[in-house]
Design an enzyme around this catalytic site. Structure first.
Site, mmCIF file in Angstrom:
data_model
loop_
_atom_site.group_PDB
_atom_site.id
_atom_site.type_symbol
_atom_site.label_atom_id
_atom_site.label_comp_id
_atom_site.label_asym_id
_atom_site.label_seq_id
_atom_site.Cartn_x
_atom_site.Cartn_y
_atom_site.Cartn_z
ATOM 1 N N ARG A 63 -19.187 -5.178 48.034
ATOM 2 C CA ARG A 63 -19.824 -6.304 47.353
ATOM 3 C C ARG A 63 -20.905 -6.881 48.264
ATOM 4 O O ARG A 63 -20.740 -6.923 49.496
ATOM 5 C CB ARG A 63 -18.791 -7.406 47.031
ATOM 6 C CG ARG A 63 -17.835 -7.059 45.893
ATOM 7 C CD ARG A 63 -18.541 -7.028 44.547
ATOM 8 N NE ARG A 63 -17.639 -6.746 43.430
ATOM 9 C CZ ARG A 63 -17.456 -5.543 42.897
ATOM 10 N NH1 ARG A 63 -18.099 -4.480 43.364
ATOM 11 N NH2 ARG A 63 -16.642 -5.376 41.862
ATOM 12 N N HIS A 114 -26.273 -0.519 42.512
ATOM 13 C CA HIS A 114 -24.843 -0.637 42.188
ATOM 14 C C HIS A 114 -24.372 0.555 41.337
ATOM 15 O O HIS A 114 -23.869 0.379 40.224
ATOM 16 C CB HIS A 114 -24.552 -1.966 41.472
ATOM 17 C CG HIS A 114 -23.102 -2.368 41.555
ATOM 18 N ND1 HIS A 114 -22.689 -3.645 41.758
ATOM 19 C CD2 HIS A 114 -21.960 -1.638 41.447
ATOM 20 C CE1 HIS A 114 -21.363 -3.700 41.762
ATOM 21 N NE2 HIS A 114 -20.901 -2.485 41.575
HETATM 22 P P1 NDP Z 1 -8.012 -1.208 46.808
HETATM 23 O O1 NDP Z 1 -7.431 -2.524 46.430
HETATM 24 O O2 NDP Z 1 -7.320 0.035 46.399
HETATM 25 O O3 NDP Z 1 -8.163 -1.151 48.411
HETATM 26 C C1 NDP Z 1 -8.618 -2.233 49.147
HETATM 27 C C2 NDP Z 1 -8.467 -1.918 50.636
HETATM 28 O O4 NDP Z 1 -9.066 -2.981 51.375
HETATM 29 C C3 NDP Z 1 -7.017 -1.815 51.072
HETATM 30 O O5 NDP Z 1 -6.861 -0.808 52.053
HETATM 31 C C4 NDP Z 1 -6.762 -3.188 51.700
HETATM 32 O O6 NDP Z 1 -5.767 -3.215 52.713
HETATM 33 C C5 NDP Z 1 -8.109 -3.465 52.325
HETATM 34 N N1 NDP Z 1 -8.288 -4.912 52.559
HETATM 35 C C6 NDP Z 1 -8.205 -5.926 51.672
HETATM 36 N N2 NDP Z 1 -8.364 -7.109 52.287
HETATM 37 C C7 NDP Z 1 -8.526 -6.833 53.600
HETATM 38 C C8 NDP Z 1 -8.685 -7.635 54.758
HETATM 39 N N3 NDP Z 1 -8.715 -8.978 54.688
HETATM 40 N N4 NDP Z 1 -8.776 -7.014 55.959
HETATM 41 C C9 NDP Z 1 -8.725 -5.666 56.045
HETATM 42 N N5 NDP Z 1 -8.573 -4.840 54.982
HETATM 43 C C10 NDP Z 1 -8.483 -5.428 53.773
HETATM 44 O O7 NDP Z 1 -9.517 -1.210 46.287
HETATM 45 P P2 NDP Z 1 -10.436 0.031 45.878
HETATM 46 O O8 NDP Z 1 -10.404 1.022 46.983
HETATM 47 O O9 NDP Z 1 -10.121 0.498 44.513
HETATM 48 O O10 NDP Z 1 -11.874 -0.695 45.784
HETATM 49 C C11 NDP Z 1 -12.424 -1.351 46.911
HETATM 50 C C12 NDP Z 1 -13.639 -2.165 46.497
HETATM 51 O O11 NDP Z 1 -14.731 -1.304 46.206
HETATM 52 C C13 NDP Z 1 -13.495 -3.001 45.223
HETATM 53 O O12 NDP Z 1 -12.831 -4.212 45.473
HETATM 54 C C14 NDP Z 1 -14.937 -3.207 44.789
HETATM 55 O O13 NDP Z 1 -15.443 -4.398 45.341
HETATM 56 C C15 NDP Z 1 -15.671 -2.023 45.416
HETATM 57 N N6 NDP Z 1 -16.206 -1.109 44.381
HETATM 58 C C16 NDP Z 1 -17.566 -0.895 44.335
HETATM 59 C C17 NDP Z 1 -18.089 -0.034 43.425
HETATM 60 C C18 NDP Z 1 -19.551 0.261 43.398
HETATM 61 O O14 NDP Z 1 -20.032 0.928 42.482
HETATM 62 N N7 NDP Z 1 -20.321 -0.174 44.384
HETATM 63 C C19 NDP Z 1 -17.250 0.651 42.438
HETATM 64 C C20 NDP Z 1 -15.851 0.386 42.593
HETATM 65 C C21 NDP Z 1 -15.357 -0.483 43.524
HETATM 66 P P3 NDP Z 1 -4.229 -2.840 52.384
HETATM 67 O O15 NDP Z 1 -4.238 -1.347 52.154
HETATM 68 O O16 NDP Z 1 -3.511 -3.230 53.603
HETATM 69 O O17 NDP Z 1 -3.875 -3.615 51.139
HETATM 70 C C1 OXD Z 2 -16.238 -2.048 40.377
HETATM 71 C C2 OXD Z 2 -17.677 -1.978 40.471
HETATM 72 O O1 OXD Z 2 -15.648 -2.958 40.952
HETATM 73 O O2 OXD Z 2 -18.307 -1.356 39.613
HETATM 74 O O3 OXD Z 2 -15.644 -1.168 39.735
HETATM 75 O O4 OXD Z 2 -18.256 -2.513 41.408
#
Ligand code: NDP
Ligand code: OXD
Length: 307
Positions: free
Chosen positions: A222, A270
């Site tokens: 983000r 994006h």
């Molecule tokens: P998940 O919820 O599966 O994974 C999130 C990861 O981030 C986990 O490993 C989690 O740790 C870690 N995390 C969360 N908070 C913290 C913190 N405070 N400190 C350290 N690590 C942290 O999410 P996804 O992998 O499915 O997606 C990740 C992000 O990607 C989404 O939230 C979205 O913003 C972004 N995204 C962007 C897209 C794009 O097109 N640009 C498309 C899709 C998603 P733990 O394993 O310990 O819970």
């Molecule tokens: C998502 C994105 O969160 O598109 O899936 O960013």
């Protein structure tokens, strides 16, 4: 009959409605309009607060994206389960986008694209792979898949998550206390954590300065994770050598933003992992039926941790 409301902004509703009706013939699927009768379930993307105000009994809302930061800004009845997409075709896209950005930086492909304009033949030698360690912030559904894909190219890979993880071939770090060690071991930083109060602004001059010299930033999570001016200052000082950015504080990225014209910044709109409609509909239909049977589903949002 189960009522399913569709309330997604900036989304062409018709193909979604057709797909949801085909996948869930037992449900009454409709495009939500203010004043409609209350629904049992909803498919949402950036819905207005008014939607949830009119849905006090909603059992679950399925977010047609992986990130739920926009959803969690709204007031939603505590009894409504929030369910996000988990993978649904996004992990493979994210892996190819991130690997492409890493390899472009490692092999100097932007340099060749630039000198080709002037007809120059000027090979450069990439650094040793051991001098190009990649660090993935976030080892969830997308980050873990990206980490394994990067590993295939034999770069050293570090990962950082909130809770402790053990992933084959990945040096895993977790929690704020281990963030400095993770950053110091990393040259290419990939941001794949959710946007939460803990992670807003986490890519700033203090953290980015801890990357190895010649560092590269790839932000696909983000825009609000990044302090834009801090990145620009470190690119201009030469500590960082490049950035690939897919997400921004304001989207579309305003025409006068310096990222557009900076020679070390690559901007994409994006698109690193786009929602795939059919795979998402299949996943939503399966999850809705699983919830109706009273069973748990993957991708449940934990409102306390914000993702
Ligand atoms: P998940 O919820 O599966 O994974 C999130 C990861 O981030 C986990 O490993 C989690 O740790 C870690 N995390 C969360 N908070 C913290 C913190 N405070 N400190 C350290 N690590 C942290 O999410 P996804 O992998 O499915 O997606 C990740 C992000 O990607 C989404 O939230 C979205 O913003 C972004 N995204 C962007 C897209 C794009 O097109 N640009 C498309 C899709 C998603 P733990 O394993 O310990 O819970
Ligand atoms: C998502 C994105 O969160 O598109 O899936 O960013």
């Amino acid at each position: 009959m189960t009522r399913l409301a569709f309330c997604c902004t900036n989304t062409n509703a018709d193909p979604w409605l057709d797909g949801l009706r085909a996948a869930l013939p037992e449900a009454d699927v409709s495009l939500w309009r203010s004043g409609d009768p209350v629904a049992d379930y909803a498919v949402v993307w950036a819905p207005p607060q008014d939607f949830f105000d009119q849905q006090p009994g909603l059992k679950a809302a399925f977010n047609i994206g992986a990130g739920v930061d926009a959803l969690l800004k709204l007031q939603i009845a505590p009894t409504t389960l929030l369910v996000r997409l988990d993978d649904a075709g996004m992990a493979a896209q994210m892996a190819e986008y991130v690997c492409h950005a890493i390899i472009r930086a490692y092999r100097g492909l932007d340099h060749y694209a630039a000198i080709a304009q002037t007809g120059r033949w000027q090979p450069i030698e990439p650094p040793a792979r051991t001098d190009f360690p990649v660090g993935i912030m976030g080892l969830g559904v997308l980050g873990a898949r990206v980490a394994q894909a990067v590993r295939q190219f034999e770069f050293p890979v570090n990962g950082w998550s909130r809770t402790a993880k053990a992933l084959d071939g990945i040096e895993c770090f977790h929690g704020r206390a281990q963030l400095p060690a993770f950053l110091a071991a990393t040259r290419v930083l990939v941001c794949l954590i959710p946007l939460t109060p803990d992670t807003r602004g986490i890519l700033n001059r203090h953290t980015l300065a801890q990357l190895r010299p010649g560092g590269v930033v790839i932000n696909v999570a983000r825009g609000a994770h990044l302090v834009d001016d801090d990145l620009l200052a470190l690119l201009d000082s030469g500590h960082l050598s490049g950035a690939t950015l897919d997400v921004f504080h304001t989207e579309p990225l305003p025409a006068d933003h310096p990222f557009w014209r900076h020679p070390k910044v690559t901007v994409t709109p994006h698109v690193s992992a786009q929602t795939l409609r059919q795979q998402s509909i299949t996943q939503i239909a399966q999850k809705l039926r699983t919830l109706e049977r009273g069973e748990a589903v993957a991708g449940m949002v934990d409102r306390a941790s914000g993702y």
